[in-house]
Scaffold this active site. Structure first.
Site, PDB file in Angstrom:
ATOM      1  N   CYS A  83       0.834  -1.220   0.000  1.00 59.60           N
ATOM      2  CA  CYS A  83       0.000   0.000   0.000  1.00 59.60           C
ATOM      3  C   CYS A  83       0.858   1.254   0.000  1.00 59.60           C
ATOM      4  O   CYS A  83       0.328   2.361  -0.109  1.00 59.60           O
ATOM      5  CB  CYS A  83      -0.946   0.026   1.186  1.00 59.60           C
ATOM      6  SG  CYS A  83      -1.610  -1.579   1.630  1.00 59.60           S
ATOM      7  N   HIS A 332      -9.562   3.877  -0.940  1.00 53.03           N
ATOM      8  CA  HIS A 332      -8.212   3.320  -0.811  1.00 53.03           C
ATOM      9  C   HIS A 332      -7.891   2.373  -1.966  1.00 53.03           C
ATOM     10  O   HIS A 332      -7.927   1.156  -1.821  1.00 53.03           O
ATOM     11  CB  HIS A 332      -8.110   2.593   0.540  1.00 53.03           C
ATOM     12  CG  HIS A 332      -6.752   2.058   0.867  1.00 53.03           C
ATOM     13  ND1 HIS A 332      -5.581   2.580   0.362  1.00 53.03           N
ATOM     14  CD2 HIS A 332      -6.366   1.037   1.681  1.00 53.03           C
ATOM     15  CE1 HIS A 332      -4.551   1.895   0.833  1.00 53.03           C
ATOM     16  NE2 HIS A 332      -4.995   0.951   1.628  1.00 53.03           N
TER      17      HIS A 332
END
Ligand SMILES: [Zn+2]
Lengths: 384, 165
Positions: A83, A332
């Site tokens: 991420c 996200h």
């Protein structure tokens, strides 16, 4: 080393883009950023992405996107750090310009997640953790964060509802961000009643998976004003690492990688937490907001949640965070998230944040976290 | 395709075999080639007791591929008696009965199942330790080898140092 500035920014709306492929999303953000900078070509392209191979059966994104964008021939590679891929790509672009090897560089973060079913995405995200000793035990990314949150509550004596303001603040700010995925406010009552997904984490503690792409164009600061009257200077960008697995950490409740990368960035910029006007942190889960605030020096150990409880994280608070909605409400798209954070900090410093503008923001920071804290990228940007 | 990958870690998964650093004495699990404390090469295999206590726990409802048929299942960080934390599932216990600090012991169970004709992967899970009064006297009297960190609000030192032998 040359001083480096952002001369253009671009982003796609975050959400479920059924009609757009990964390459189209990347191109859309790239084109917006190049138009914003007024450039028609770049010397190099660095693509932050985590899961294209697993979720879209496509790797080799550097050449793919360069070709698709009509930039065939340029240097182009993918950068992966779970991420944290988005900001990691910025770090590579920064090194290319600072070193003098390249003048104009595009850094993209892109992710395409919604083509796949939930269990496939769950398995894919778990690849950020230790495959042999976390994922093999059946751990998911959300349950790893749940382990941290429960222990945090246990050690420091917090209740679940004490985390609510992280989510409420993010949603409130996303209302005014046209690129955000969830543009509706939430209440403390909704947070309290949200469906548990891995106790103590509920649906409103968690950021949604999504599709999206964001992009910045970098240039030497010395020529930045030839392209834009609103350059944003990269005062610092630093990556640090920690153990991949939470169980290998000296203290699971302390993001050593986050602290190390923040300290490196502060040293590089010659500033401290008190100088930061706006902070885009990695609120994949509310517990990560607390740990990031502590690691970056905005709160002592065990006190990160207090900043939310005391209303210090709002647009007029002591340290405004997730000013455009954060991971929680902007969404996200994992490998793109770090670049969205950079674009949003740049929006604040360019006075382009609309109703969410933090007054007189001069210095902004972003902290992009890979996995449960194994890679942390801290970036400090300045209005010049 | 993945048989070798699972085979390589059978000692760890079946018997909780880790390492002891020959330089500083630190017990290491999962095994790694370099001691995380002193940087010395760590090669001395040590079998762990399998005793420990729950450091934190949660429940998985949405499972990754290969784990769907086991939901809901309890996952935990377990502080082993020898010091290290280990990530594992809890078994033979209901979520409502689990608490931070609960004594647990290792058992070997099926971890995942790859498709209808696929492999069964076995490995460690932890279950509630037998009550002290059911154990042999000498076992009951045996103290944990390392002090566990107190849950008193703030760690004065990183856990690692508190857990060093
Ligand atoms: Zn050692």
């Amino acid at each position: 080393m040359r001083d480096v500035s952002i001369i253009g920014i671009g982003q796609t709306p975050v959400g479920e883009h059924w009609d757009k492929s990964l390459r189209e999303l990347a191109y859309q953000a790239l084109l917006a950023a190049m138009q914003s900078a007024g450039v028609e070509r770049v010397d190099a392209l660095y693509v932050g992405n985590m899961l294209s191979g697993e979720l879209t059966a496509q790797e080799h994104l550097g050449a793919l996107i360069a070709d698709f964008a009509g930039l065939r021939g340029i240097e182009a590679i993918k950068v992966e750090a779970a991420c944290g891929s988005g900001a990691a790509a910025l770090r590579v672009g920064y090194m290319a310009v600072a070193s003098g090897l390249c003048d104009l560089v595009a850094c993209i973060g892109v992710e395409k997640m919604t083509d796949q079913q939930g269990s496939t995405v769950t398995s894919a995200l778990a690849m950020a953790a230790d495959a042999e000793y976390e994922a093999l035990q059946g751990l998911t990314f959300v349950s790893i964060n749940a382990l941290l949150m429960r222990r945090y509550m246990h050690e420091y004596g917090y209740r679940k509802e004490d985390f609510a303001n992280f989510a409420i603040n993010a949603h409130a700010n996303a209302v005014n961000n046209p690129y955000a995925m969830f543009r509706s406010p939430i209440t403390a009552a909704q947070f309290a009643e949200a469906k548990p997904i891995a106790d103590p984490i509920n649906l409103l503690d968690s950021s949604p998976i999504a599709d999206g792409a964001a992009c910045v164009i970098l240039a030497p600061t010395s020529i930045a004003r030839e392209f834009t009257d609103k350059p944003v200077r990269v005062r610092a960008i630093a990556i640090a690492t920690d153990t991949l697995a939470v169980h290998d950490r000296r203290d699971p409740l302390y993001l050593e990688g986050g602290a190390l990368s923040a300290q490196k960035a502060y040293a590089m910029a010659g500033v401290g937490p008190a100088d930061i006007d706006v902070f885009e942190l990695h609120d994949a889960f509310t517990i990560m907001s607390a740990l990031s605030l502590e690691a970056a020096g905005f709160a002592p150990r065990g006190q990160g949640v207090r900043l939310a409880m005391d209303g210090e994280i709002g647009l007029n608070g002591r340290i405004p965070i997730t000013t455009m909605g954060g991971l929680k409400a902007r969404g996200h798209p994992v490998g793109a998230t770090g670049m969205y954070q950079i674009v949003e900090v740049a929006q604040q410093l360019r006075e382009e944040a609309g109703l969410n503008q933090v007054k007189n923001a001069q210095l902004g920071m972003a902290q992009n976290i890979g996995g449960s804290g194994a890679t942390v990228v801290t970036t400090i940007l300045e209005r010049i | 395709m993945e048989v070798a990958r699972y085979w390589r870690t059978t000692k760890q998964r079946y018997q909780l075999v880790g390492e002891k650093c020959p330089q500083c004495g630190r017990r290491i699990f999962p095994p790694r080639d370099v001691c995380p404390v002193c940087g010395h090469e760590a090669r001395t295999a040590v079998q762990f007791s399998g005793k420990g206590e729950v450091y934190s726990y949660s429940v998985v409802h949405v499972a990754p591929e290969g784990y769907e048929k086991f939901v809901p299942y309890i996952v935990a960080l377990v502080r082993l008696a020898e010091g290290p934390l280990v990530t594992a599932q809890l078994t033979d216990v209901d979520e409502s009965e689990v608490w931070i600090g609960m004594p647990v012991e290792m058992v070997t169970r099926v971890l995942r199942e790859d498709g209808e004709r696929g492999m069964l992967i076995y490995g460690y899970k932890f279950r509630p330790a037998l009550p002290v009064n059911n154990q042999a006297p000498q076992a009951a009297a045996q103290p944990m080898r390392t002090p566990l960190p107190k849950a008193n609000g703030v760690h004065p030192e990183p856990v690692l140092q508190a857990a060093m032998p």
